[in-house]
Design an enzyme around this catalytic site. Structure first.
Site, PDB file in Angstrom:
ATOM      1  N   GLU A 264       0.658  -1.768  -0.121  1.00  0.00           N
ATOM      2  CA  GLU A 264       0.328  -0.262   0.020  1.00  0.00           C
ATOM      3  C   GLU A 264       0.610   1.387  -0.225  1.00  0.00           C
ATOM      4  OE1 GLU A 264      -3.971  -1.630   2.229  1.00  0.00           O
ATOM      5  OE2 GLU A 264      -2.668  -0.042   3.030  1.00  0.00           O
ATOM      6  N   CYS A 265       1.062   2.001  -0.615  1.00  0.00           N
ATOM      7  CA  CYS A 265       1.363   4.028  -0.774  1.00  0.00           C
ATOM      8  C   CYS A 265       2.664   3.764  -1.001  1.00  0.00           C
ATOM      9  CB  CYS A 265       0.536   4.060   0.290  1.00  0.00           C
ATOM     10  SG  CYS A 265       0.539   6.776  -0.294  1.00  0.00           S
TER      11      CYS A 265
END
Length: 506
Positions: free
Chosen positions: A374-375
């Site tokens: 994520e991210c």
């Protein structure tokens, strides 16, 4: 005997008014007094819970009424407080008290969460350069709650009663009510007390008298003087992390000492009331076969919701922390991998220099180790961050943009079967990033939700994003997995299948 605890929300009329400073100071005061506290943060914020954890020494949590329904949010809150054995739950608000979805709605605001939790609110306001006008602002904040309650058809958000998931209250719940509130404004807003920030000791008594005269139903509980050394610095994604504040312990002690001197802590605790949560007599499901999940945890990758950790453990995961910055390779014999968000851009040269770890991650992911990135973790899997080579699993060079690329809540619907479940799986989360690539996958439909009404309404907006395969989910959104626990369960089932393949039993 049922576990009883107090609860309070620390909110503000806007960002930058001093919520985090007051929250941390109060946490430190209570800890010094021997009061066991469980802290929470409203909204999808990773930084403020780090401050809470540094003060208390135990993890904080996140509460968000966009991510989950009200009943689930109450269960998460109550379960965490009871399991921690806390005597008080302190919930720090987000942005301004009524600020919610899309900047045009009170949905998912601190006010809504205070209503769901049935918790009284202490408002923090920056009073520098103002006098009688502060009373007008406070009264407006209180009366606005009546308008919002009427529009939403809601009951009183701040009534001092005990509630379970049904929202009911009765004397048999075993709770003690605090004294009744004087005026409807404080009942509907939930605001019971006020702490003034950046006020001189000499002027405070007069300002307190003016506010309480014009705003019946609210108590001014104290103040903090203007102390420039106590201001928390910011960076491009919000506050700096507590580890970056020089002598954080001294900073905390200074804030706490000031609050002991100028804030009525005992009265604040009385306003917090006492409640006993309703007992849940639900059968416990069989614990699934355990799996080992490597989770990135270091200076560069540390954005993980504590509720996601708890759900992973509940579903049978053993979490194995590792550092992409400092370790030479992934932990041995892991069945899955989670690359959390964070600030890899600040450590890109060190991440690049750790070639053995980059090679270890790339090999594992390419060979099918079930992975969620994520991210910041997604950026780490790309070819580069600003032309500095990373793992090279996914195409793209993440580059800093002049302003935030994506900001706010998002709902993702998968377009294909994947490690997160069948096509059509829906998850809720948020995006908050200034770095971006030319292409970020197209295996989900991402939708910014509609919000507000009338002339201020915003429309839903959809776009493509996220890479999905049978073993990989990678993209910019941060997901709160209580929005769809089945997706996380499917990920862990993929990890169990991976283990069987490695053992030759599949």
């Amino acid at each position: 005997m049922r576990h009883t605890f107090r609860k309070i929300v620390i909110a503000a009329d806007r960002s930058g008014a001093g919520k985090t400073t007051v929250s941390c100071g109060l946490l430190a005061v209570l800890k010094k007094r021997g009061v066991k506290v469980q802290s929470f943060k409203c909204g999808p914020d990773y930084i403020d819970p780090m401050f809470h954890r540094r003060v208390l020494g135990v993890p904080s949590g996140n509460l968000d009424s966009f991510f989950t329904d009200a009943a689930t949010l109450r269960r998460i809150f109550t379960k965490r407080v009871v399991e921690s054995g806390a005597e008080l739950a302190l919930v720090e608000g987000v942005m301004g008290y009524y600020d919610g979805l899309g900047g045009v709605s009170s949905r998912a605001s601190t006010w809504e969460i205070a209503h769901i939790l049935n918790a009284p609110t202490i408002l923090v306001m920056d009073a520098k350069g103002a006098s009688v006008s502060i009373a007008a602002l406070v009264r407006g904040m209180m009366e606005f709650g009546e308008k919002m309650s009427a529009e939403n058809g809601r009951s009183t958000p701040g009534r001092p009663a005990c509630t379970g998931d049904s929202g009911s209250a009765s004397p048999s719940d075993g709770c003690r009510r605090t004294e009744p509130v004087k005026k409807a404004g404080s009942r509907q807003s939930g605001i019971r007390g006020l702490i003034l920030n950046r006020v001189s000791p000499m002027f405070y008594p007069r300002l307190k008298s003016v506010i309480e005269a014009y705003c019946p139903g609210i108590e001014v509980l104290g103040y903090l003087p203007e102390l420039p050394e106590l201001k928390v610095p910011s960076r491009h994604l919000g506050l700096v992390e507590p580890g970056e504040i020089e002598d954080f312990q001294r900073w905390t002690e200074r804030v706490a000492a000031q609050m002991e001197e100028s804030v009525e802590v005992e009265r604040l605790l009385e306003i917090a009331g006492v409640e006993s949560p309703l007992k849940e007599d639900k059968p416990q499901p069989d614990r699934p076969q355990p799996v080992r999940i490597a989770v990135s945890e270091d200076e560069a990758f540390n954005f993980t919701y504590e509720e996601n950790r708890a759900l992973l453990r509940q579903l049978g995961a053993e979490l194995v922390p590792f550092s992409p910055l400092h370790d030479a390779a992934l932990p041995a014999e892991v069945d899955g991998l989670i690359l959390s968000g964070g600030y890899p851009e600040l450590y890109r040269d060190a991440l690049h220099a750790n070639a053995s770890m980059r090679a270890s991650v790339a090999e594992a992911v390419k060979h099918g180790l079930p992975t969620i990135a994520e991210c910041g973790g997604y950026m780490y899997l790309q070819e580069a961050i600003e032309q500095v080579a990373m793992c090279g699993v996914l195409p793209g060079d993440a580059e800093r943009k002049p302003r935030l690329v994506r900001f706010g809540y998002v709902e993702a619907e998968t377009r294909r079967d994947s490690v997160l479940g069948p096509a059509g799986t829906v998850l809720r989360g948020h995006e908050f990033h200034r770095y971006d690539c030319d292409f970020n996958g197209a295996d989900c439909t991402l939708t910014k939700p509609a919000a507000g009404h009338g002339h201020a309404a915003t429309s839903a907006r959809s776009y493509e994003g996220i890479y999905l395969t049978d073993s990989l989910a990678a993209g910019f959104p941060h997901f709160y997995y209580w929005s769809n626990p089945a997706a996380l369960a499917h990920f862990l089932d993929s990890c169990r299948t991976w283990r069987k393949k490695q053992q030759g039993n599949f």
